[in-house]
Design a protein around this motif. Sequence first.
Motif, PDB file in Angstrom:
ATOM      1  N   LEU A 260       0.825  -1.211   0.000  1.00  0.00           N
ATOM      2  CA  LEU A 260       0.000   0.000   0.000  1.00  0.00           C
ATOM      3  C   LEU A 260       0.860   1.263   0.000  1.00  0.00           C
ATOM      4  N   LYS A 261       2.130   1.109   0.402  1.00  0.00           N
ATOM      5  CA  LYS A 261       3.024   2.267   0.435  1.00  0.00           C
ATOM      6  C   LYS A 261       3.796   2.424  -0.872  1.00  0.00           C
ATOM      7  N   THR A 262       4.324   1.299  -1.393  1.00  0.00           N
ATOM      8  CA  THR A 262       5.231   1.388  -2.541  1.00  0.00           C
ATOM      9  C   THR A 262       4.720   0.693  -3.810  1.00  0.00           C
ATOM     10  N   GLY A 263       3.710  -0.127  -3.681  1.00  0.00           N
ATOM     11  CA  GLY A 263       3.210  -0.850  -4.852  1.00  0.00           C
ATOM     12  C   GLY A 263       3.946  -2.142  -5.133  1.00  0.00           C
ATOM     13  N   PHE A 264       4.890  -2.506  -4.248  1.00  0.00           N
ATOM     14  CA  PHE A 264       5.636  -3.746  -4.475  1.00  0.00           C
ATOM     15  C   PHE A 264       5.036  -4.908  -3.692  1.00  0.00           C
ATOM     16  N   THR A 265       4.908  -6.054  -4.370  1.00  0.00           N
ATOM     17  CA  THR A 265       4.446  -7.278  -3.721  1.00  0.00           C
ATOM     18  C   THR A 265       5.649  -7.904  -3.012  1.00  0.00           C
ATOM     19  N   PRO A 266       5.419  -8.940  -2.180  1.00  0.00           N
ATOM     20  CA  PRO A 266       6.558  -9.574  -1.499  1.00  0.00           C
ATOM     21  C   PRO A 266       7.622 -10.084  -2.474  1.00  0.00           C
ATOM     22  N   SER A 267       7.236 -10.430  -3.719  1.00  0.00           N
ATOM     23  CA  SER A 267       8.246 -10.893  -4.676  1.00  0.00           C
ATOM     24  C   SER A 267       8.778  -9.730  -5.514  1.00  0.00           C
ATOM     25  N   PHE A 268       8.525  -8.516  -5.063  1.00  0.00           N
ATOM     26  CA  PHE A 268       8.970  -7.309  -5.745  1.00  0.00           C
ATOM     27  C   PHE A 268       8.473  -7.195  -7.174  1.00  0.00           C
ATOM     28  N   ASP A 269       7.255  -7.659  -7.340  1.00  0.00           N
ATOM     29  CA  ASP A 269       6.527  -7.357  -8.554  1.00  0.00           C
ATOM     30  C   ASP A 269       5.849  -6.019  -8.231  1.00  0.00           C
ATOM     31  N   SER A 270       5.635  -5.205  -9.238  1.00  0.00           N
ATOM     32  CA  SER A 270       5.027  -3.905  -8.985  1.00  0.00           C
ATOM     33  C   SER A 270       3.620  -3.916  -9.586  1.00  0.00           C
ATOM     34  N   VAL A 271       2.620  -3.563  -8.773  1.00  0.00           N
ATOM     35  CA  VAL A 271       1.227  -3.709  -9.209  1.00  0.00           C
ATOM     36  C   VAL A 271       0.923  -2.812 -10.408  1.00  0.00           C
ATOM     37  N   GLY A 272      -0.018  -3.282 -11.232  1.00  0.00           N
ATOM     38  CA  GLY A 272      -0.317  -2.548 -12.456  1.00  0.00           C
ATOM     39  C   GLY A 272      -1.755  -2.088 -12.530  1.00  0.00           C
ATOM     40  N   GLY A 273      -2.094  -1.506 -13.664  1.00  0.00           N
ATOM     41  CA  GLY A 273      -3.454  -1.035 -13.892  1.00  0.00           C
ATOM     42  C   GLY A 273      -3.857   0.000 -12.871  1.00  0.00           C
ATOM     43  N   SER A 274      -5.140   0.033 -12.527  1.00  0.00           N
ATOM     44  CA  SER A 274      -5.600   1.097 -11.631  1.00  0.00           C
ATOM     45  C   SER A 274      -5.113   0.908 -10.190  1.00  0.00           C
ATOM     46  N   MET A 275      -4.564  -0.292  -9.850  1.00  0.00           N
ATOM     47  CA  MET A 275      -4.019  -0.456  -8.504  1.00  0.00           C
ATOM     48  C   MET A 275      -2.789   0.440  -8.319  1.00  0.00           C
ATOM     49  N   ALA A 276      -2.063   0.691  -9.398  1.00  0.00           N
ATOM     50  CA  ALA A 276      -0.914   1.597  -9.301  1.00  0.00           C
ATOM     51  C   ALA A 276      -1.400   2.979  -8.857  1.00  0.00           C
ATOM     52  N   ASP A 277      -2.558   3.364  -9.345  1.00  0.00           N
ATOM     53  CA  ASP A 277      -3.123   4.653  -8.953  1.00  0.00           C
ATOM     54  C   ASP A 277      -3.634   4.617  -7.514  1.00  0.00           C
ATOM     55  N   VAL A 278      -4.198   3.477  -7.133  1.00  0.00           N
ATOM     56  CA  VAL A 278      -4.662   3.329  -5.745  1.00  0.00           C
ATOM     57  C   VAL A 278      -3.481   3.506  -4.788  1.00  0.00           C
ATOM     58  N   VAL A 279      -2.344   2.928  -5.161  1.00  0.00           N
ATOM     59  CA  VAL A 279      -1.153   3.035  -4.308  1.00  0.00           C
ATOM     60  C   VAL A 279      -0.717   4.494  -4.174  1.00  0.00           C
ATOM     61  N   ARG A 280      -0.907   5.262  -5.231  1.00  0.00           N
ATOM     62  CA  ARG A 280      -0.580   6.686  -5.138  1.00  0.00           C
ATOM     63  C   ARG A 280      -1.427   7.355  -4.043  1.00  0.00           C
ATOM     64  N   ASN A 281      -2.636   6.846  -3.846  1.00  0.00           N
ATOM     65  CA  ASN A 281      -3.492   7.368  -2.775  1.00  0.00           C
ATOM     66  C   ASN A 281      -3.071   6.836  -1.408  1.00  0.00           C
ATOM     67  N   THR A 282      -2.922   5.512  -1.326  1.00  0.00           N
ATOM     68  CA  THR A 282      -2.628   4.917  -0.008  1.00  0.00           C
ATOM     69  C   THR A 282      -1.228   5.304   0.465  1.00  0.00           C
ATOM     70  N   ALA A 283      -0.332   5.661  -0.470  1.00  0.00           N
ATOM     71  CA  ALA A 283       1.011   6.103  -0.086  1.00  0.00           C
ATOM     72  C   ALA A 283       0.942   7.383   0.741  1.00  0.00           C
ATOM     73  N   GLN A 284      -0.156   8.122   0.613  1.00  0.00           N
ATOM     74  CA  GLN A 284      -0.286   9.375   1.354  1.00  0.00           C
ATOM     75  C   GLN A 284      -0.809   9.181   2.772  1.00  0.00           C
ATOM     76  N   LEU A 285      -1.251   7.970   3.088  1.00  0.00           N
ATOM     77  CA  LEU A 285      -1.736   7.716   4.450  1.00  0.00           C
ATOM     78  C   LEU A 285      -0.552   7.544   5.395  1.00  0.00           C
ATOM     79  N   SER A 286      -0.851   7.502   6.687  1.00  0.00           N
ATOM     80  CA  SER A 286       0.222   7.291   7.659  1.00  0.00           C
ATOM     81  C   SER A 286       0.561   5.807   7.734  1.00  0.00           C
ATOM     82  N   ASP A 287       1.775   5.510   8.230  1.00  0.00           N
ATOM     83  CA  ASP A 287       2.165   4.111   8.424  1.00  0.00           C
ATOM     84  C   ASP A 287       1.149   3.399   9.312  1.00  0.00           C
ATOM     85  N   ALA A 288       0.642   4.115  10.331  1.00  0.00           N
ATOM     86  CA  ALA A 288      -0.312   3.508  11.258  1.00  0.00           C
ATOM     87  C   ALA A 288      -1.606   3.122  10.519  1.00  0.00           C
TER      88      ALA A 288
END
Lengths: 314, 143
Positions: A260-288
Amino acid sequence: MLLLRRLLVTLVVLAAIGLGGFWLLTDPRIVSPAPEVGALPAADLDNGKLLFAAGGCASCHATPGQEDRTKLGGGLALTSAFGTFHAPNISPHTRDGIGNWGVQDFVDAMAAGVGRQGEHLYPAFPYTSYRLIPPKALADLFAYIRTLPPIEGKAAAHELRFPFNIRRLVGGWKLLFFQGGSFQPDPTKSEAWNRGFYLVNGPGHCAECHSNRNALGAIVQATRFAGGPDPEGKGWVPNITQDEANGLGKWSKDEIAELLKTGFTPSFDSVGGSMADVVRNTAQLSDADRAAMAEYLKSLPAVQGPARPRGGGG
Amino acid sequence: MIRTVLVVAGLGLGLTAVMAQSNPIAERQQIMKAVGGATREGAAMAKGDVAFDAAKAQTVFKTYADAAAKMPALFPDSSKTGGETTAAPKIWEDQAGFKAAFVKFGQDAEAGAKAADLASFRTAFGAATKNCGTCHEVYRIKK
């Protein structure tokens, strides 16, 4: 002859009562009453900004083809089995956006799916999830949106197939599938879990994509979060329940929060499609907050979703 | 009879081998896997889970640069579907934008190869890996 006529009259009367009943029951204020806003304390703009990110408003309403996520001119086309929806202008422009709206109008839309003219809004706008956001928080979000630049120009009207273009029928859809009411914490669960439940099911509206839908476009609750075909018709949305094979069963909380912070899965694949955009949103939330979302997601029982087609374009 | 079966099976094996060699979908998936592996190493250093190692950092960016150079040619028209590809149709609708994305990724990778200390590595690694999301958002479908 007389009998036939009497029968006909009866049928017409019954049909009229039926239609009248449907008309009454599908009245936006009856089928989906919005919470009353009443008097509110001063708006908390920081909370509004946070909700703006958590709710992913910009993902659909930001003017396409430019970088600034605070320009909410709308116009993004969402294709679906029912036709194409065009995200409206929600910038504070008085003519083309929501500049003339009051807080109650905004709450009506977000919590009850009712537009300013008292019309039903299509659930492509996920008020089915946003309704969990309490009125005070919605007022904060509204106040934040009002600080953003007004953008001129209306988005195109939705292009939907008959009968989906009849708005009143959304009232029938609401009768069948819409449940109102804002979030009520579960006192038996931890604070983090409750925060996670709220963020995932409310503003985050994760289930709207990560679930499959029935023929009328409503989420199949039995397989909520278990993934399914991309509602926009390209690819597959993964299962995010604790399913071991296809879901997040093997993911740690930290790994979920990391995605949710970086878009990377545990195998360091990077999410695609609109999830990449979702990550741009969730990256703005706090770690908590991201940890809370992970806490909640790890508590979802394993559910097997619809079978995923193998090969070809998957 | 047995001989026919053997011959057919042999032919089948031979064909499969040839196809694997000229299978752009498998090849690009392999390259992306290598990029993911490099990112795992890079992220561990950037986060401080392992000590910074200049040679290792070079390898990470080398993997990125190689991928940026090879990838654009691995999307012929014949590879739009099949092999569980998650390539989006947009790749073929917007070849110019697709190629430009790899040029940028290549440049960021090259710039990163000069990083000699942890701080500059972190900056360069962050810049390079930003390309993952921006490119996948447009040119890859959900999976």
